[in-house]
Every structure is written in C-alpha cells, then in structure tokens.
Design a protein around this motif. Structure first.
Motif, PDB file in Angstrom:
ATOM      1  N   THR A  79      -6.217  -2.577  -4.601  1.00  0.00           N
ATOM      2  CA  THR A  79      -5.202  -1.570  -4.293  1.00  0.00           C
ATOM      3  C   THR A  79      -5.546  -0.175  -4.797  1.00  0.00           C
ATOM      4  OG1 THR A  79      -3.461  -3.209  -4.186  1.00  0.00           O
ATOM      5  CG2 THR A  79      -2.772  -0.960  -4.565  1.00  0.00           C
ATOM      6  N   SER A  80      -5.955  -0.045  -6.047  1.00  0.00           N
ATOM      7  CA  SER A  80      -6.196   1.276  -6.609  1.00  0.00           C
ATOM      8  C   SER A  80      -7.468   1.882  -6.033  1.00  0.00           C
ATOM      9  CB  SER A  80      -6.327   1.191  -8.135  1.00  0.00           C
ATOM     10  OG  SER A  80      -5.108   0.765  -8.688  1.00  0.00           O
ATOM     11  N   PRO A  81      -7.401   3.154  -5.671  1.00  0.00           N
ATOM     12  CA  PRO A  81      -8.608   3.813  -5.150  1.00  0.00           C
ATOM     13  C   PRO A  81      -9.663   3.932  -6.245  1.00  0.00           C
ATOM     14  CG  PRO A  81      -6.737   5.345  -5.231  1.00  0.00           C
ATOM     15  CD  PRO A  81      -6.243   4.020  -5.697  1.00  0.00           C
ATOM     16  N   MET A  82     -10.900   3.728  -5.864  1.00  0.00           N
ATOM     17  CA  MET A  82     -12.014   3.825  -6.801  1.00  0.00           C
ATOM     18  C   MET A  82     -12.645   5.207  -6.640  1.00  0.00           C
ATOM     19  SD  MET A  82     -12.059   0.857  -8.276  1.00  0.00           S
ATOM     20  CE  MET A  82     -13.651   0.488  -8.918  1.00  0.00           C
ATOM     21  N   ASP A  83     -12.836   5.909  -7.726  1.00  0.00           N
ATOM     22  CA  ASP A  83     -13.490   7.228  -7.682  1.00  0.00           C
ATOM     23  C   ASP A  83     -14.900   7.129  -8.206  1.00  0.00           C
ATOM     24  OD1 ASP A  83     -11.264   8.438  -6.611  1.00  0.00           O
ATOM     25  OD2 ASP A  83     -10.458   9.021  -8.562  1.00  0.00           O
ATOM     26  N   HIS A 106       0.819  -1.213   0.000  1.00  0.00           N
ATOM     27  CA  HIS A 106       0.000   0.000   0.000  1.00  0.00           C
ATOM     28  C   HIS A 106       0.857   1.270   0.000  1.00  0.00           C
ATOM     29  CE1 HIS A 106      -3.742  -2.152   0.384  1.00  0.00           C
ATOM     30  NE2 HIS A 106      -3.178  -2.907   1.311  1.00  0.00           N
ATOM     31  N   PHE A 107       2.126   1.127  -0.319  1.00  0.00           N
ATOM     32  CA  PHE A 107       2.997   2.299  -0.423  1.00  0.00           C
ATOM     33  C   PHE A 107       2.438   3.223  -1.503  1.00  0.00           C
ATOM     34  CE2 PHE A 107       6.967   4.536  -1.612  1.00  0.00           C
ATOM     35  CZ  PHE A 107       7.292   5.026  -0.355  1.00  0.00           C
ATOM     36  N   VAL A 108       2.604   4.501  -1.330  1.00  0.00           N
ATOM     37  CA  VAL A 108       1.998   5.498  -2.209  1.00  0.00           C
ATOM     38  C   VAL A 108       2.302   5.249  -3.688  1.00  0.00           C
ATOM     39  CG1 VAL A 108       3.879   7.172  -1.958  1.00  0.00           C
ATOM     40  CG2 VAL A 108       1.582   7.962  -2.536  1.00  0.00           C
ATOM     41  N   THR A 109       3.492   4.827  -4.027  1.00  0.00           N
ATOM     42  CA  THR A 109       3.835   4.611  -5.436  1.00  0.00           C
ATOM     43  C   THR A 109       3.229   3.325  -5.996  1.00  0.00           C
ATOM     44  OG1 THR A 109       5.933   3.540  -4.875  1.00  0.00           O
ATOM     45  CG2 THR A 109       5.986   5.939  -5.260  1.00  0.00           C
ATOM     46  N   MET A 110       2.655   2.501  -5.130  1.00  0.00           N
ATOM     47  CA  MET A 110       1.927   1.312  -5.588  1.00  0.00           C
ATOM     48  C   MET A 110       0.463   1.638  -5.876  1.00  0.00           C
ATOM     49  SD  MET A 110       3.796  -1.478  -5.753  1.00  0.00           S
ATOM     50  CE  MET A 110       2.631  -2.814  -5.593  1.00  0.00           C
ATOM     51  N   GLU A 111      -0.059   2.676  -5.235  1.00  0.00           N
ATOM     52  CA  GLU A 111      -1.487   2.955  -5.329  1.00  0.00           C
ATOM     53  C   GLU A 111      -1.839   4.152  -6.205  1.00  0.00           C
ATOM     54  OE1 GLU A 111      -2.902   3.175  -1.290  1.00  0.00           O
ATOM     55  OE2 GLU A 111      -3.112   0.995  -1.223  1.00  0.00           O
ATOM     56  N   GLU A 112      -0.889   5.020  -6.462  1.00  0.00           N
ATOM     57  CA  GLU A 112      -1.179   6.196  -7.278  1.00  0.00           C
ATOM     58  C   GLU A 112      -0.596   6.036  -8.677  1.00  0.00           C
ATOM     59  OE1 GLU A 112      -0.095   9.849  -5.352  1.00  0.00           O
ATOM     60  OE2 GLU A 112      -1.208   9.315  -3.541  1.00  0.00           O
ATOM     61  N   GLU A 113      -1.316   6.561  -9.656  1.00  0.00           N
ATOM     62  CA  GLU A 113      -0.840   6.499 -11.035  1.00  0.00           C
ATOM     63  C   GLU A 113       0.223   7.568 -11.236  1.00  0.00           C
ATOM     64  OE1 GLU A 113      -2.673   6.307 -15.535  1.00  0.00           O
ATOM     65  OE2 GLU A 113      -3.932   6.981 -13.893  1.00  0.00           O
ATOM     66  N   ILE A 114       1.383   7.142 -11.672  1.00  0.00           N
ATOM     67  CA  ILE A 114       2.514   8.054 -11.866  1.00  0.00           C
ATOM     68  C   ILE A 114       2.868   8.052 -13.348  1.00  0.00           C
ATOM     69  CG2 ILE A 114       4.908   8.531 -11.278  1.00  0.00           C
ATOM     70  CD1 ILE A 114       4.435   6.892  -8.701  1.00  0.00           C
ATOM     71  N   PHE A 115       2.897   9.231 -13.938  1.00  0.00           N
ATOM     72  CA  PHE A 115       3.266   9.337 -15.345  1.00  0.00           C
ATOM     73  C   PHE A 115       4.769   9.583 -15.438  1.00  0.00           C
ATOM     74  CE2 PHE A 115      -1.173  10.505 -15.143  1.00  0.00           C
ATOM     75  CZ  PHE A 115      -1.707   9.684 -16.124  1.00  0.00           C
ATOM     76  N   GLY A 116       5.421   8.760 -16.184  1.00  0.00           N
ATOM     77  CA  GLY A 116       6.855   8.912 -16.347  1.00  0.00           C
ATOM     78  C   GLY A 116       7.540   7.560 -16.220  1.00  0.00           C
ATOM     79  N   PRO A 117       8.815   7.567 -16.388  1.00  0.00           N
ATOM     80  CA  PRO A 117       9.573   6.310 -16.305  1.00  0.00           C
ATOM     81  C   PRO A 117       9.833   5.935 -14.847  1.00  0.00           C
ATOM     82  CG  PRO A 117      11.050   8.098 -16.823  1.00  0.00           C
ATOM     83  CD  PRO A 117       9.665   8.685 -16.762  1.00  0.00           C
ATOM     84  N   PHE A 118       8.779   5.521 -14.147  1.00  0.00           N
ATOM     85  CA  PHE A 118       8.859   5.240 -12.712  1.00  0.00           C
ATOM     86  C   PHE A 118       8.082   3.967 -12.444  1.00  0.00           C
ATOM     87  CE2 PHE A 118       8.116   5.574  -8.259  1.00  0.00           C
ATOM     88  CZ  PHE A 118       9.024   6.486  -7.741  1.00  0.00           C
TER      89      PHE A 118
END
Length: 77
Positions: free
Chosen positions: A73-77, A40-52
């Motif tokens: 894992t991903s938040p549902m909106d 549940h680390f932030v970089t696992m749950e948020e969509e990051i644009f870029g080479p990450f």
C-alpha cells in the motif's frame, strides 16, 4: 483539514468521529476516525501527522490478500 475535506467529499469514506478543526490559536484538529471501503483511499496510503486514523475492514476469508495489500500500500520512494 485538507484530509478531512477529502473524506467529506468522497463516496468511498466517511468520518465516524471527530473531523472538526480550529485555527483560532494555531492549528488544531480533534481526534478523527474515518472508515473507508477503498484500501487505496488517500488517507490509507499517505502518512498523516496528527490525531487522524483511517480504518479499512477486510473480510476474514481474505486475510492473506489483505496482508499482501498492507505490504504494497505505501508508496516506495
């Protein structure tokens, strides 16, 4: 770079490749690879644009639990 900073200040994740940026001509971040012990680390749950990319290594015997984790894992909106 804010995600890189979050990883660098965390004891739950580490950068294993890349992690440098350059703002001299626009915004540039080199391809960055992170490994985390927290699914549940932030970089696992948020969509990051870029080479990450963030890696979470699961135990083989927890395959079913891990599939459920991926589904939730991903938040549902």
């Amino acid at each position: 770079m804010s995600y890189v900073d979050k990883v660098k200040s965390s004891d739950e994740a580490e950068i294993i490749a890349g992690g440098n940026g350059d703002k001299s001509t626009g915004y540039f971040i080199e391809p960055t690879l992170v490994v985390t012990r927290n699914p549940h680390f932030v970089t696992m749950e948020e969509e990051i644009f870029g080479p990450f990319m963030t890696i979470y290594v699961y135990e083989d015997e927890k395959f079913e639990e891990t599939l459920k984790l991926c589904d939730e894992t991903s938040p549902m909106d």
